[in-house]
Design a protein around this motif. Structure first.
Motif, PDB file in Angstrom:
ATOM      1  N   GLN A  43       0.977  -1.227  -0.086  1.00 41.31           N
ATOM      2  CA  GLN A  43       0.046  -0.180  -0.216  1.00 41.31           C
ATOM      3  C   GLN A  43       0.716   1.232  -0.086  1.00 41.31           C
ATOM      4  O   GLN A  43       0.763   2.135  -0.849  1.00 41.31           O
ATOM      5  CB  GLN A  43      -0.741   0.053   1.078  1.00 41.31           C
ATOM      6  CG  GLN A  43      -1.894  -1.205   0.991  1.00 41.31           C
ATOM      7  CD  GLN A  43      -2.773  -1.106   2.379  1.00 41.31           C
ATOM      8  OE1 GLN A  43      -2.654  -0.436   3.267  1.00 41.31           O
ATOM      9  NE2 GLN A  43      -3.470  -2.164   2.500  1.00 41.31           N
TER      10      GLN A  43
ATOM     11  N   ASP B 139       1.174   6.514  -6.898  1.00 42.61           N
ATOM     12  CA  ASP B 139       0.152   7.541  -7.159  1.00 42.61           C
ATOM     13  C   ASP B 139       0.542   8.952  -6.990  1.00 42.61           C
ATOM     14  O   ASP B 139       0.052   9.799  -7.598  1.00 42.61           O
ATOM     15  CB  ASP B 139      -0.982   7.169  -6.272  1.00 42.61           C
ATOM     16  CG  ASP B 139      -2.222   7.873  -6.443  1.00 42.61           C
ATOM     17  OD1 ASP B 139      -2.751   7.774  -7.613  1.00 42.61           O
ATOM     18  OD2 ASP B 139      -2.906   8.578  -5.604  1.00 42.61           O
ATOM     19  N   ALA B 140       1.620   9.127  -5.986  1.00 45.40           N
ATOM     20  CA  ALA B 140       2.032  10.481  -5.796  1.00 45.40           C
ATOM     21  C   ALA B 140       3.107  11.016  -6.901  1.00 45.40           C
ATOM     22  O   ALA B 140       3.725  12.142  -6.900  1.00 45.40           O
ATOM     23  CB  ALA B 140       2.903  10.738  -4.378  1.00 45.40           C
TER      24      ALA B 140
ATOM     25  N   VAL C  39       7.636   6.020   0.196  1.00 40.43           N
ATOM     26  CA  VAL C  39       6.534   6.204   1.113  1.00 40.43           C
ATOM     27  C   VAL C  39       6.525   5.114   2.205  1.00 40.43           C
ATOM     28  O   VAL C  39       6.865   3.753   1.785  1.00 40.43           O
ATOM     29  CB  VAL C  39       5.305   6.297   0.558  1.00 40.43           C
ATOM     30  CG1 VAL C  39       4.131   6.417   1.395  1.00 40.43           C
ATOM     31  CG2 VAL C  39       5.136   7.349  -0.385  1.00 40.43           C
TER      32      VAL C  39
ATOM     33  N   TYR D 122       2.220   1.768  -3.578  1.00 41.11           N
ATOM     34  CA  TYR D 122       0.931   2.218  -4.167  1.00 41.11           C
ATOM     35  C   TYR D 122       0.891   3.885  -3.838  1.00 41.11           C
ATOM     36  O   TYR D 122       0.760   4.553  -4.990  1.00 41.11           O
ATOM     37  CB  TYR D 122      -0.182   1.522  -4.032  1.00 41.11           C
ATOM     38  CG  TYR D 122      -1.380   1.794  -4.701  1.00 41.11           C
ATOM     39  CD1 TYR D 122      -1.875   1.902  -6.098  1.00 41.11           C
ATOM     40  CD2 TYR D 122      -2.074   3.035  -4.090  1.00 41.11           C
ATOM     41  CE1 TYR D 122      -2.733   2.201  -6.894  1.00 41.11           C
ATOM     42  CE2 TYR D 122      -3.303   3.558  -4.861  1.00 41.11           C
ATOM     43  CZ  TYR D 122      -3.465   3.135  -6.180  1.00 41.11           C
ATOM     44  OH  TYR D 122      -4.620   3.956  -6.791  1.00 41.11           O
ATOM     45  N   GLN D 123       0.984   4.320  -2.876  1.00 42.76           N
ATOM     46  CA  GLN D 123       0.939   5.446  -2.567  1.00 42.76           C
ATOM     47  C   GLN D 123       2.078   6.289  -3.072  1.00 42.76           C
ATOM     48  O   GLN D 123       1.996   7.453  -3.651  1.00 42.76           O
ATOM     49  CB  GLN D 123       0.941   5.975  -1.161  1.00 42.76           C
ATOM     50  CG  GLN D 123      -0.352   5.354  -0.326  1.00 42.76           C
ATOM     51  CD  GLN D 123      -0.094   5.262   1.058  1.00 42.76           C
ATOM     52  OE1 GLN D 123       0.476   6.216   1.471  1.00 42.76           O
ATOM     53  NE2 GLN D 123      -0.808   4.509   1.702  1.00 42.76           N
TER      54      GLN D 123
END
Length: 452
Positions: free
Chosen positions: A279, A286-287, A293, A282-283
């Protein structure tokens, strides 16, 4: 439909190797119990197998007494026997052969190995080589040379056991090459493979010897960090990100990667821990990619970690035993020598006294490594070469510490880290526990301890 002469599922890349062996081998579906494939030696001995293994087992067994009972569910019987089952079997030519049948699990499949005991020594050696090769192939990624997903998961479960027992922090990093599909589409899959190899090499250069770096699938990599809290793992992830993007790749030019970091928490199982890192990855994607992260939860702070440099004593208990009298006695001796060294450090003894104990520890460690490797050879431990390599790395570290000690330039914290985490926690209480099943599986004469 009968199986062809050795068509294996794509996840087991051993066709040419196994088909060339004189040992009879067959692959059986673990759920249905039906034959999937057989090598040429099996076909020559028993003909083309088909249908259920249990039915074939009954047909091929020679029964002298008409009142004898059926051998029973063969797969269950073989699975329950660690050393295999010896029996008389009828070949396709009508000849009776005295065979030993062994079962090995390979994912969702079962590998059946039939050894003709009339030429036992030669066949045993061939089988040992084949099984060792299969073990290596199933735990080593053919392209990058890194551990596979299976080996990563085994290492993670082992580290999680130590985390729950001793409270040492562990973290993991998930790394994913940004826009890797574009590299394959623009430059071709050969260049994509070269990028994966160079990516793995850059990760390896930045990590410690005790870290486990593996290819989890495709362009995704996982790094397991023993004795590392979230803060340390995040620092390393940023260092890795910089190592990837700082210099263009030889065949593809500039490449970047995204990283997700998570520390293992007390309530996590492996899927939960991995999911938290995934997760976070993924962040990062996505960023905007090319960033790190971290999942924010951590059970350790810097003060707790720094307190480890004030370690007073290593405690031995019976739970540390692996079950071999030579190895257990030598582990105990290493604990005692390490505690003597810790006592001298605590009492600020003269450097010459400290150096003398370091040299004694180095000699005892060398003897232990030689004896342990002889024992692992005697039980055909499939990862003995990797284990011997870990021994060489630890020996080189201890020699370097000894050299620093002789020159009066050895930091106390560095010595404590080696004793508590490299030698004891990660190796004696970690990697050495992986071979316990092999010590229990095969009766043997214990090799005598080596001379000083």
């Amino acid at each position: 439909m009968p199986p062809t002469a050795f068509t294996l599922p794509p996840d087991i890349d051993c066709t040419a190797l196994l088909d060339s062996l004189p040992v009879a081998l067959a692959l059986v579906d673990g759920q249905s119990g039906r034959f999937i494939a057989a090598n040429q030696a099996f076909l020559q001995h028993f003909g083309q197998p088909c249908g259920a293994f249990d039915a074939w087992w009954s047909r091929t067994h020679h029964v002298e007494d008409a009142g004898s009972t059926d051998p029973g569910p063969a797969l269950q019987m073989l699975a329950a026997s660690e050393d295999g089952v010896e029996s008389d079997m009828l070949g396709s030519d009508g000849r009776r052969r005295h065979m030993r049948t062994r079962l090995r699990s390979q994912g969702h499949h079962l590998l059946v190995c039939l050894i003709d005991l009339s030429d036992g020594d030669a066949h045993q050696e061939i089988l040992r080589q084949a099984l060792a090769e299969m073990e290596t192939r199933s735990t080593t990624d053919a392209l990058t040379g890194l551990p596979t997903r299976r080996r990563l998961e085994e290492a993670a479960l082992s580290e999680m056991h130590r985390f729950r027992r001793f409270g040492h922090p562990i973290s993991l990093i998930m790394a994913d090459i940004d826009h890797f599909k574009r590299i394959n589409d623009r430059l071709g899959h050969l260049v994509g493979d070269q990028v994966l190899v160079e990516f793995a090499q850059r990760l390896t250069r930045e990590c410690r010897d005790l870290d486990v770096i593996g290819r989890y699938g495709g362009e995704e990599f996982v790094i397991l960090l023993p004795s590392t809290p979230l803060a340390g793992a995040t620092t390393l992830a940023n260092k890795l990100r910089q190592a990837i993007c700082a210099t263009p790749f030889e065949t593809a030019g500039p490449v970047s990667a995204s990283f997700g970091v998570a520390e293992c928490l007390a309530g996590n199982d492996w899927p939960q821990w991995l999911s938290r890192a995934d997760q976070a990855l993924y962040q990062a994607k996505d960023a905007g990619r090319d960033r790190v992260v971290s999942a924010p939860e951590s059970a350790f702070d810097e003060r707790a970690i720094k307190h480890r440099s004030r370690l007073d004593r290593l405690t031995w208990d019976d739970g540390h035993c692996v079950g071999d009298p030579v190895i257990d006695a030598q582990h105990h001796q290493l604990f005692e020598l390490a505690n003597r060294l810790l006592h001298q450090l605590r009492e600020a003894r003269p450097p010459a006294e400290i150096h003398a104990v370091i040299r004694e520890l180095a000699r005892a460690t060398g003897r232990h490594f030689r004896d342990e490797e002889a024992i692992l050879n005697s039980v055909d431990y499939p990862r003995r070469e990797q284990h011997a390599k870990a021994h060489r790395i630890l020996s080189a570290k201890l020699d370097a510490l000894s050299t620093q000690s002789a020159h009066g330039s050895l930091p106390t914290s560095k010595l404590i880290e080696f004793l508590a985490y490299d030698l004891v926690d990660h190796h004696a209480l970690g990697a050495d526990r992986d071979f316990i099943p092999w010590l229990r599986r095969i009766p043997r004469d214990t090799p005598p301890p080596s001379e000083a």
